[in-house]
Enzyme design. Structure first.
Site, PDB file in Angstrom:
ATOM      1  N   GLU A  66       0.729  -1.012   0.006  1.00  0.00           N
ATOM      2  CA  GLU A  66      -0.136   0.028   0.412  1.00  0.00           C
ATOM      3  C   GLU A  66       0.672   1.166   0.016  1.00  0.00           C
ATOM      4  O   GLU A  66       0.621   2.187  -0.730  1.00  0.00           O
ATOM      5  CB  GLU A  66      -0.826   0.009   1.131  1.00  0.00           C
ATOM      6  CG  GLU A  66      -1.877   1.167   1.270  1.00  0.00           C
ATOM      7  CD  GLU A  66      -2.636   1.234   2.567  1.00  0.00           C
ATOM      8  OE1 GLU A  66      -3.661   2.016   2.785  1.00  0.00           O
ATOM      9  OE2 GLU A  66      -2.447   0.334   3.452  1.00  0.00           O
ATOM     10  N   LEU A 112      15.681  -2.028   0.151  1.00  0.00           N
ATOM     11  CA  LEU A 112      15.878  -2.790  -1.375  1.00  0.00           C
ATOM     12  C   LEU A 112      14.787  -2.306  -2.059  1.00  0.00           C
ATOM     13  O   LEU A 112      13.823  -1.848  -1.804  1.00  0.00           O
ATOM     14  CB  LEU A 112      15.395  -4.254  -0.970  1.00  0.00           C
ATOM     15  CG  LEU A 112      16.712  -4.922  -0.183  1.00  0.00           C
ATOM     16  CD1 LEU A 112      16.283  -6.326   0.111  1.00  0.00           C
ATOM     17  CD2 LEU A 112      18.020  -4.752  -0.927  1.00  0.00           C
ATOM     18  N   LYS A 135      12.024 -12.556   2.483  1.00  0.00           N
ATOM     19  CA  LYS A 135      11.861 -11.172   2.805  1.00  0.00           C
ATOM     20  C   LYS A 135      10.804 -11.078   3.941  1.00  0.00           C
ATOM     21  O   LYS A 135       9.519 -11.522   3.760  1.00  0.00           O
ATOM     22  CB  LYS A 135      10.984 -10.608   1.597  1.00  0.00           C
ATOM     23  CG  LYS A 135      10.947  -8.890   1.792  1.00  0.00           C
ATOM     24  CD  LYS A 135      10.358  -8.372   0.341  1.00  0.00           C
ATOM     25  CE  LYS A 135      10.220  -6.791   0.946  1.00  0.00           C
ATOM     26  NZ  LYS A 135       9.307  -6.566   2.000  1.00  0.00           N
ATOM     27  N   GLU A 189      16.850  -9.118  10.732  1.00  0.00           N
ATOM     28  CA  GLU A 189      15.149  -8.755  10.991  1.00  0.00           C
ATOM     29  C   GLU A 189      14.734  -9.299  12.369  1.00  0.00           C
ATOM     30  O   GLU A 189      15.162 -10.631  12.551  1.00  0.00           O
ATOM     31  CB  GLU A 189      14.525  -9.346   9.838  1.00  0.00           C
ATOM     32  CG  GLU A 189      12.958  -8.751   9.447  1.00  0.00           C
ATOM     33  CD  GLU A 189      13.193  -7.343   8.754  1.00  0.00           C
ATOM     34  OE1 GLU A 189      12.239  -6.970   8.827  1.00  0.00           O
ATOM     35  OE2 GLU A 189      14.389  -7.222   8.169  1.00  0.00           O
ATOM     36  N   LYS A 302      20.181 -11.734  -4.009  1.00  0.00           N
ATOM     37  CA  LYS A 302      21.577 -11.025  -3.626  1.00  0.00           C
ATOM     38  C   LYS A 302      22.663 -11.464  -4.404  1.00  0.00           C
ATOM     39  O   LYS A 302      22.885 -12.568  -4.425  1.00  0.00           O
ATOM     40  CB  LYS A 302      22.013 -11.129  -2.355  1.00  0.00           C
ATOM     41  CG  LYS A 302      20.967 -10.270  -1.181  1.00  0.00           C
ATOM     42  CD  LYS A 302      21.416 -10.542   0.215  1.00  0.00           C
ATOM     43  CE  LYS A 302      20.518  -9.720   1.094  1.00  0.00           C
ATOM     44  NZ  LYS A 302      20.916  -9.890   2.776  1.00  0.00           N
ATOM     45  N   LYS A 326       8.361  -9.286  -5.097  1.00  0.00           N
ATOM     46  CA  LYS A 326       7.014  -9.280  -4.304  1.00  0.00           C
ATOM     47  C   LYS A 326       6.102 -10.635  -5.091  1.00  0.00           C
ATOM     48  O   LYS A 326       5.968 -10.335  -6.044  1.00  0.00           O
ATOM     49  CB  LYS A 326       6.542  -8.029  -4.203  1.00  0.00           C
ATOM     50  CG  LYS A 326       7.026  -7.092  -3.833  1.00  0.00           C
ATOM     51  CD  LYS A 326       7.146  -6.695  -2.346  1.00  0.00           C
ATOM     52  CE  LYS A 326       5.549  -6.660  -1.704  1.00  0.00           C
ATOM     53  NZ  LYS A 326       5.681  -6.382  -0.275  1.00  0.00           N
TER      54      LYS A 326
END
Length: 701
Positions: A66, A112, A135, A189, A302, A326
C-alpha cells in the site's frame, strides 16, 4: 471505468517461463493523479504518518504494498502537474521518512529496491549465481559487538540513526549476547514466528486490547513496551555482517550460523536451497510459503561475491547488488457485512466495506476501501455479497469479484446516500469524488492537519485519539478553539478504558505538555497559520506564497480575487475559491487573532542601502534552491523538511523539489544521488548542508 482484473495466478506459479504479473490499478484512477490539491496534500500527510507508524507503533496504517503504491501515485501526480515536492518521501532511505533516533549507524541502513517483475527476471539473468533469502515481515535492527560481546542494538529509524533497543533484544532467539571475540556488526530482521504471534495476541487480548494486525506491527508494538510483557517472544534472522567484509555473502552467513546466529537463509526449506537458478528458487519458495512458520511477503536476490558487489556499488537509497521480489497477492473469500460511510478532512465521502474478518497473507482484514460511488455502482457490490479480499500493489485491502450466483433472492443493488450522512446537507457531486462542504463534517481531519508538524502549527500530542476526544466533548469545533482550552479540561478528557475496566484520562502531566505546545504554536509563522485553516489551495507551498505576498492576515483577507490570482501558481479559479473561503473563515481568524496567534507583520520597504536578501541573484530575483538527502548532523538538523523550505524562503530564495536548468543551488547530503548527478551534468553549484548553513549565516551566497 475499467473492471478489476479477473485472472489471477497463485503465488510462485510460473507463467510462460515467467511469473504471473498482477496489477490491480484503482479503477478510474490508476497511477494518474489526485482529483485536487487537497487530496494530494492529504495523501502526502497519510504517507508521512504511515512511515512514522511503520517504525514506531503497533498500528498498521499501511503495509509495504500500500505504501509503495501510494508513493508511486504521489510521484505520478507531482510529475503530471509539475509539482516540486516539499516532503522527503522520495529521498528517505528508510520506510518513507520514518523518524531517527539516538544511535548513529556506522553506514546507512538502506532499503531494497522493489522493481517490477521484468526487472527482477533481468537481474536474475545477469546474476545467475545470485542467492535467495526470504523477505521477512519484521523490523530491521543493527547489532554491534565488541570483543564478541553485544554492546549496542538499534532500530533502522530513518536509515541514518535509530532508537537504542539494546536492553529490549537481549535473549532474543537467534541473537547471541556473546559470539566470537572480534569487533563487528550484524544486521537482520526482528520478527514473530506463528507460535509466538499467537502468544503475543493472547497477552494483548487478556489486557482488553485488539490483537496485532500482523506480525510486523506486533514486533513494533512489543518493542515499544519496556515492561517485559512480551519477553522471549522475538526471533532474529541475520542478513548481513561486517565480520569479514572481504568474504562472499554465503561464507559470511555460514560463519554467523557457526557462532550461534540464525540467518535468514537458514530459514529456507531445502527445496529452495537446491534450486538451480534464482528464479527457480523464487518459484520453489513461493510454493513453500504457506508451510513456513513466519510471515514473508517476498524473496530477496543478492549477488554473492564481495568483488561483484563492490563493482555494482550502492545507490542513494538502496544497494545495486540486491533486489526484492514481491509475490502475487493471496486472495481469500469473505462476505460484505455492511457498506459504511465516512467524511474526511476536506469533506470527501469515503466508502468502505465492513467484511467478515478474514486472514489474508498474514494479517486480519476487516475493512476494504470501495473508492467512490461510481466504482461501487459499476462493480455492483452489495451488502451480503461473497467477494475476494486481496492485497496487491494498490491502496489496500481491496475486494473484487462479487459472486452474483450466491446472492439471496432479496438482494438489492446498493444505493448511495442522497445527502451527507452526518449533517443531511446535499453533496457536491460535480466530480467523481463526492464532497460535503459543511465545516462540521470534517472537523477531526482539520484539527489533526492543523496540529501537524509537517504542514500545520506543530502541536505535538494533539492528533489522533486526543483530537477526536476533544471534538466528541464539543470542546473543539475548529482550530481556533484549541487556543481557548484549559489545562484542567484537557486533563479530564477521556481516552477509553484501562486494562482493569476504569476510565483512562489524559492526565495533568500530559495536559500540561499539550498546553505548552499550544502556547508555542501562537508564534508559528503566518504561512503555517494560513495552512492550518485547512482551506482549499492553501497547502504549504501556497501558504508560504500568500504569506510572502500579503505579509499579514488582515491584508490577505482584504485582497481581491484579482490580487490573489496574481500570486504565483494560483490563477483565477483558485483565487475565487480562496477568496470565498477567507470570508467563511473570518470568525475563526478573528478568534485566532483574539487568542494572540501570530497574524504576520506588514511588509516593510527596504531601507536605503540595505543589503539584498541572502538567497537572491544579482538582479534581485530569488535563487532557486533544491535540498536533497539528509541534513541530520548539520546545523539544519533540527529542522523538518518544511522548516528547511521556510528558511530558504525567509532568506529570499525559492524552495524547489527538483533539479532543472533553472536551479541555482543544490544542497546535497547524499553525493552520488540522482539529483547530485543531474546538478553536476547541468553545471549547478552544489554545497553540503554544513556549507549551506554557514553561507546563510554569513550571507556569502
Amino acid at each position: 471505468m475499467s473492471p478489476a482484473p479477473q485472472n489471477r495466478q497463485p503465488s510462485g506459479v510460473p507463467v510462460g517461463g515467467q511469473f504471473a504479473a498482477t496489477n490491480h490499478a484503482e479503477p478510474g484512477i490508476g497511477l494518474a493523479t489526485f482529483g485536487s490539491e487537497e487530496e494530494y496534500q492529504a495523501a502526502v500527510t497519510t504517507a508521512l504518518s504511515a512511515a512514522k507508524a511503520y517504525e514506531t507503533t503497533d498500528v498498521e496504517e499501511m503495509n509495504d504494498a500500500e505504501f509503495d503504491r501510494l508513493l508511486a501515485k504521489i510521484a505520478s501526480h507531482e510529475a503530471a502537474n509539475g509539482i516540486e515536492p516539499e516532503h522527503d518521501l522520495h529521498d528517505t532511505i528508510g520506510h518513507g521518512g520514518a523518524g531517527g533516533g539516538d544511535v548513529e549507524h556506522a553506514t546507512p541502513m538502506k532499503s531494497l529496491e522493489k522493481p517490477g517483475e521484468d526487472a527482477v527476471i533481468e537481474f536474475a539473468a545477469k546474476h545467475p549465481k545470485a542467492v535467495i533469502e526470504p523477505k521477512i515481515d519484521g523490523l530491521a535492527i543493527s547489532v554491534r559487538y565488541e570483543n564478541g560481546k553485544m554492546v549496542r542494538a538499534a532500530r533502522r529509524g530513518d536509515g541514518y540513526t535509530g532508537e537504542d533497543v539494546t536492553d529490549r533484544v537481549r535473549g532474543v532467539d537467534g541473537l547471541p549476547e556473546m559470539a566470537g571475540d572480534g569487533d563487528y556488526e550484524v544486521r537482520g530482521e526482528l520478527y514473530l514466528n506463528d507460535e509466538n504471534k499467537a502468544k503475543a495476541n493472547a497477552i494483548r487480548q487478556a489486557a482488553g486490547k485488539a490483537p496485532f494486525a500482523n506480525a510486523r506491527n506486533g514486533v513494533a508494538g512489543m518493542l515499544n513496551k519496556q515492561d517485559g510483557s512480551y519477553a522471549g517472544l522475538f526471533s532474529f534472522a541475520a542478513y548481513s555482517t561486517t565480520i569479514d567484509e572481504k568474504a562472499d555473502h554465503l561464507d559470511s552467513m555460514q560463519q554467523l550460523e557457526g557462532m550461534g546466529f540464525t540467518t535468514a537463509r537458514s530459514l529456507l526449506p531445502q527445496s529452495v536451497l537446491d534450486a538451480e537458478d534464482p528464479m527457480a528458487a523464487i518459484a520453489a519458495l513461493g510454493a513453500e510459503r504457506k508451510g513456513l512458520n513466519f510471515l514473508m511477503d517476498g524473496a530477496v536476490l543478492k549477488v554473492n561475491t564481495a568483488a561483484e558487489r563492490a563493482e555494482l556499488g550502492e545507490g542513494s537509497r538502496a544497494p545495486k547488488w540486491a533486489v526484492a521480489y514481491k509475490y502475487p497477492a493471496v486472495e481469500e473469500p469473505t462476505v460484505i457485512e455492511d457498506i459504511e460511510y465516512n467524511i474526511g478532512k476536506t469533506g470527501r465521502l469515503s466508502i468502505r466495506a465492513r467484511l467478515t474478518p478474514v486472514e489474508v497473507d498474514g494479517s486480519v482484514v476487516e475493512y476494504a476501501s470501495l473508492h467512490n460511488v461510481g466504482h461501487l455502482q459499476a462493480a455492483d457490490m452489495r451488502i451480503g455479497d461473497t467477494v475476494s479480499a486481496y492485497k496487491a500493489n494498490d491502496i489496500i485491502p481491496q475486494v473484487h469479484l462479487p459472486r452474483a450466483d450466491l446472492r439471496d433472492e432479496s438482494s438489492q443493488p446498493w444505493q448511495p446516500p442522497s445527502v451527507c450522512p452526518q449533517c443531511s446537507e446535499p453533496f457536491d457531486k460535480s466530480t467523481e469524488l463526492w464532497r460535503c462542504h459543511t465545516p462540521e463534517c470534517s472537523v477531526s481531519g482539520r484539527i489533526s492537519y492543523a496540529a501537524s508538524r509537517d504542514a500545520g502549527l506543530d502541536i505535538e500530542g494533539l492528533g489522533g485519539s486526543i483530537g477526536d476526544a476533544l471534538i466528541e466533548k464539543d470542546l473543539v469545533k475548529d482550530v481556533s478553539d484549541l487556543f481557548y482550552l484549559g489545562e484542567d479540561q484537557l486533563a479530564e478528557v477521556e481516552l477509553g478504558e484501562t486494562s482493569t475496566g476504569g476510565t483512562r484520562t489524559l492526565g495533568q502531566k500530559n495536559a500540561a505538555k499539550i498546553m505548552a505546545e499550544i502556547e508555542k504554536a501562537k508564534s508559528q509563522p503566518l504561512n503555517r497559520v494560513i495552512t492550518a485553516l485547512s482551506m482549499r489551495f492553501t497547502g504549504r507551498t501556497f501558504g508560504r506564497r500568500l504569506a510572502a505576498e500579503f505579509g499579514t492576515m488582515e491584508a490577505l483577507q482584504a485582497a481581491t480575487v484579482s490580487q490573489l490570482a496574481n500570486v504565483e501558481g494560483i490563477g483565477q479559479k483558485k483565487a475565487e475559491v480562496i477568496h470565498e473561503q477567507l470570508k467563511k473563515n473570518a470568525p475563526v481568524i478573528a478568534k485566532l487573532r483574539e487568542a494572540g496567534v501570530n497574524m504576520g507583520a506588514p511588509k516593510a520597504a527596504p531601507a536605503a542601502g540595505a543589503k539584498a536578501p541572502k538567497l537572491t541573484k544579482p538582479d534581485g530575483k530569488p535563487m532557486n534552491v533544491v535540498v536533497t538527502g539528509s541534513v541530520k548532523g548539520s546545523p539544519l538538523g533540527s529542522l523538518s523538511r518544511s522548516g528547511v523550505q521556510e528558511l530558504i524562503e525567509a532568506k529570499g530564495g525559492k524552495a524547489s523539489g527538483s533539479v532543472s536548468k533553472t536551479t541555482d543551488l543544490l544542497v546535497c547530503g547524499e553525493p552520488g544521488s540522482s539529483k547530485f548527478l543531474k546538478a553536476q551534468e547541468l553545471g549547478i553549484r552544489i554545497v553540503t548542508p554544513d556549507e549551506f548553513a554557514q553561507m546563510v549565516e554569513d550571507g556569502e551566497v
